[in-house]
Write a protein that holds these residues in place. Structure first.
Motif, PDB file in Angstrom:
ATOM      1  N   ILE A 111       0.860  -1.176   0.000  1.00 48.56           N
ATOM      2  CA  ILE A 111       0.000   0.000   0.000  1.00 48.56           C
ATOM      3  C   ILE A 111       0.900   1.230   0.000  1.00 48.56           C
ATOM      4  O   ILE A 111       2.118   1.120   0.132  1.00 48.56           O
ATOM      5  CB  ILE A 111      -0.940   0.034   1.228  1.00 48.56           C
ATOM      6  CG1 ILE A 111      -0.136   0.007   2.526  1.00 48.56           C
ATOM      7  CG2 ILE A 111      -1.922  -1.121   1.171  1.00 48.56           C
ATOM      8  CD1 ILE A 111      -0.996   0.065   3.786  1.00 48.56           C
ATOM      9  N   THR A 112       0.316   2.399  -0.163  1.00 48.23           N
ATOM     10  CA  THR A 112       1.115   3.622  -0.180  1.00 48.23           C
ATOM     11  C   THR A 112       1.512   4.010   1.238  1.00 48.23           C
ATOM     12  O   THR A 112       0.844   3.653   2.223  1.00 48.23           O
ATOM     13  CB  THR A 112       0.346   4.778  -0.817  1.00 48.23           C
ATOM     14  OG1 THR A 112      -0.765   5.120   0.015  1.00 48.23           O
ATOM     15  CG2 THR A 112      -0.149   4.402  -2.213  1.00 48.23           C
ATOM     16  N   GLU A 113       2.606   4.775   1.336  1.00 40.38           N
ATOM     17  CA  GLU A 113       3.033   5.256   2.640  1.00 40.38           C
ATOM     18  C   GLU A 113       1.989   6.206   3.230  1.00 40.38           C
ATOM     19  O   GLU A 113       1.799   6.243   4.453  1.00 40.38           O
ATOM     20  CB  GLU A 113       4.387   5.955   2.518  1.00 40.38           C
ATOM     21  CG  GLU A 113       5.074   6.185   3.846  1.00 40.38           C
ATOM     22  CD  GLU A 113       6.526   6.588   3.697  1.00 40.38           C
ATOM     23  OE1 GLU A 113       7.078   7.128   4.668  1.00 40.38           O
ATOM     24  OE2 GLU A 113       7.108   6.361   2.607  1.00 40.38           O
ATOM     25  N   ALA A 114       1.306   6.960   2.359  1.00 38.08           N
ATOM     26  CA  ALA A 114       0.248   7.852   2.837  1.00 38.08           C
ATOM     27  C   ALA A 114      -0.872   7.050   3.499  1.00 38.08           C
ATOM     28  O   ALA A 114      -1.452   7.484   4.507  1.00 38.08           O
ATOM     29  CB  ALA A 114      -0.305   8.679   1.679  1.00 38.08           C
ATOM     30  N   SER A 115      -1.170   5.874   2.949  1.00 41.66           N
ATOM     31  CA  SER A 115      -2.198   5.015   3.547  1.00 41.66           C
ATOM     32  C   SER A 115      -1.761   4.516   4.920  1.00 41.66           C
ATOM     33  O   SER A 115      -2.573   4.439   5.852  1.00 41.66           O
ATOM     34  CB  SER A 115      -2.498   3.823   2.636  1.00 41.66           C
ATOM     35  OG  SER A 115      -3.084   4.239   1.414  1.00 41.66           O
TER      36      SER A 115
END
Length: 222
Positions: A181-185
């Motif tokens: 998943i993205t780091e923002a997630s």
């Protein structure tokens, strides 16, 4: 290259670890078979990292663990990686409740993890760099023990996955890579976890210790 002191009572495993560590460029300055020899070797060589088994002669109880805690008290910030044959959350709790756990690298791995060479070496490097590393199987058992914990039940399945990786000592970037998943997630899920569990949104070792304290049913570290 790291200078290491290794304590393991099994002659075969000790020799295998020395061979493995030497092959990747580390120097094992002492390889010993009991806790007393471990203490002497650390005092003499002042290694970069100590690797020790939990159970050592003469009683094969927790001599290696107690020696590691004593050495961390005597040599402030000494990185220690503890190896255990079995999933024993009591040993993990004792290790990470040792008072100086927030300072200096600290790790607790099952011996089976040594067979996963890349994971073992990665854990060693992280401990040497001052990070906290917990074996995923130990985290899994801690989570299962908390199934009746109402705050934990508020977490979504994805948040529980992120919480587990936090407890293993992974940073946001590594969690994102593991879960694809993205780091923002990860940041978003982490914020939700901190809010739902009333944890301090810190980074690094203090975050790991806070999560572990919650899983053990204790007050999070200040």
């Amino acid at each position: 290259m790291l200078r290491l002191v290794l304590a393991e009572d099994s002659v075969l495993l000790r020799a295998g670890l020395v061979e493995l560590l030497s092959r990747v460029g580390h120097e094992v300055v002492a390889a010993v078979g009991d806790a007393e020899e471990l203490a002497r070797a650390v005092d003499e060589h002042r290694p970069d990292v100590v690797i020790t088994d939990v159970r050592m002669p003469p009683d094969f109880h927790d001599e290696g663990l107690r020696a590691a805690l004593a050495l961390r008290s005597r040599h402030e910030g000494l990185p220690v990686l503890v190896l255990s044959q079995y999933v024993a959350t009591a040993y993990a709790t004792q290790l990470f409740s040792g008072g100086s756990s927030a300072e200096g690298g600290l790790g607790y791995l099952l011996k089976d993890r040594v067979g996963e060479v890349s994971e073992f070496l990665d854990a060693l490097d992280r401990v040497a760099n001052g990070q906290t590393v917990i074996d995923p199987e130990v985290v899994r058992v801690l989570l299962l023990q908390q199934t009746a914990d109402k705050p934990l039940q508020r977490l979504t399945p994805r948040e529980r996955e992120v919480l587990a990786r936090m407890a293993e000592g992974l940073n946001n970037q590594s969690i994102a890579q593991r879960l694809t998943i993205t780091e923002a997630s990860v940041v978003k899920h982490s914020s939700n976890i901190f809010m739902k569990l009333d944890l301090d949104p810190t980074e690094g070792n203090r975050r790991v210790l806070a999560v572990l304290a919650h899983l053990r049913g204790e007050n999070p570290v200040p």
